[in-house]
Design an enzyme around this catalytic site. Sequence first.
Site, short mmCIF file in Angstrom:
data_model
loop_
_atom_site.label_atom_id
_atom_site.label_comp_id
_atom_site.label_asym_id
_atom_site.label_seq_id
_atom_site.Cartn_x
_atom_site.Cartn_y
_atom_site.Cartn_z
CE LYS A 143 -2.67 2.23 4.25
NZ LYS A 143 -1.94 1.11 4.63
CB SER A 151 -1.01 0.04 1.31
OG SER A 151 -0.17 0.02 2.36
#
Lengths: 145, 419
Positions: free
Chosen positions: A101, A64
């Site tokens: 993230k 990701s």
Amino acid sequence: MKVTEIGIFASDKHLELPLTSIKIPCGTGFPSPADDYIEERLDLNKLLIEHPAATFYARVEGDSMIDAGIYHDDILIIDKAKEAKHQNVVVAWINGEFTVKTYYIDPRLGKLFLVPRNDKYPPQEVTPEMDFTIWGVVTYNIHKL
Amino acid sequence: MNKFALVDCNNFYVSCERAFNPSLNDKPVIVLSNNDGCAIARSEEAKRYIGMGAPIFKHMDIVKEQNIHLFSSNYTLYADMSHRVNEVLSQFSPNIEPYSIDESFLYLSSNRNIDLNQYGIEMRNKVLKWTGIPTSVGIGPTKTLAKIANKLAKKNKMCQGVLDITNHARMNDFLASVEVDDVWGVGWKYAKLLKRNGINTALDLRDANESWIKKKMTVQGLRTVLELKGTPCIELEETVQDKKQIVNSRSFGMDIDKYEDLSEAIASYACRAAEKLREQDSICSHISVWIKTNGFKDDPQYSKSISCRFPEPTSYTPLIIKYSLHLLKKIYKSGYKYKKAGVMLMDLVPAENTQFNLFIKINHSRNKKLMEAFDKINNSWGSQTIRCAASGFARPWTMKRNRISPMYTTDWNDIIRVN
């Protein structure tokens, strides 16, 4: 158990000295003139770790964050002492798992997002009812070539 | 006025597990002793179900019913986290004494013109942010009062984890709320004696007749009374020992940079720690060693701790020294001026084997002779002809550690995983 270590007892008397009486012939008052020229080998710890007591590591799973140069199996260096700022890469605990993230604060909307760096995945809004904490700020990524 | 702060990590072992596994937050969690036997740390949520020290196999029904999370003790992790907490705390005072794995005294000298309550809050917040470990901070003019302040800070939600008890308007109420058994340095035997004589609380003890106390409890007891009155009698690094771990750590009179000198210090601490261990009839399974430079100087800084497990629980001095030096060698780096070093023995259990008493309470020349004889016999008849009783013969100590958490901070294979 090996018994060779019993030899240490021969130095019993020595061990019983109170520490203050330990003689240090080369006291700190007389630094060696060579000290100024001692160059230590470069130390990655010093380069990469600002707060040793607050630094932890994590293994990356998944893809990701590949556009941020973070790949599967990389090792993240995480500094918990740092305050997470807008657009920092962070390790967060959200809904029962750790995730890496980009931390995105939108002051206009008054909203927080965790943004992946891979077009395959959408940003995730962090809402108050979520089980969410920022665990630490990622300062470096160790990636094997 | 100089003051002491006692910083105590809340439910430390549980907090270490939670720091790396936030899913355990707000859940009942219990950490088990050596061999997964008894509860040695409990989260607040678990306290109402399982008593401290309770043998867990007797309570498996409630464990299942309440979904209590059980962990084997992970001393490698706890020792590392303990060192991190102390590293953060040493930013707040150059004089810090790690007192047990989860408690440290800080000496706060009077020339700082600051609000100590606020200072305590900063300490607490910083330790929490940097390490994830929640603490309580008690501040007082003596170590005994700092201990009491800490206990109250933990109990009283209004304090938010920090209490400076010095000259507090409610001092008498505070002292009256503490049972005499809970006063630092009052053992259960003396507590019984005191209670028989109507001295039930810390307040009663403070106001007790000093000469009576001295007669009944020796000068030690008198020191406790004076400390309760606010007169410091127990200096930093002068330790009334905890039972759960044995810590021996000192600041050096001068900076030390040579390995030889440092190893001499570590060996002497290990030696003394082993003696203390035998004084309380215990053996230990883990050892940790740390060294650090003076954080308040401009010199290059280094601070490191390391721990390991003994092959089997021991209180055997030569082995403990050997391990301590082995660990020191692993963390020692030349070129630094070391200010402080320490040894901690962890995971203590009673030494049940009475043969072990051979090594207790004998003077050093006899001890040495004994060791020499020991050596001789083993050399001529083969090693292990005679061995330390504590190391066991049948080795029942293949320890059960079925529920151990990963070594999050000391093994690359065990670091947390993020996706």
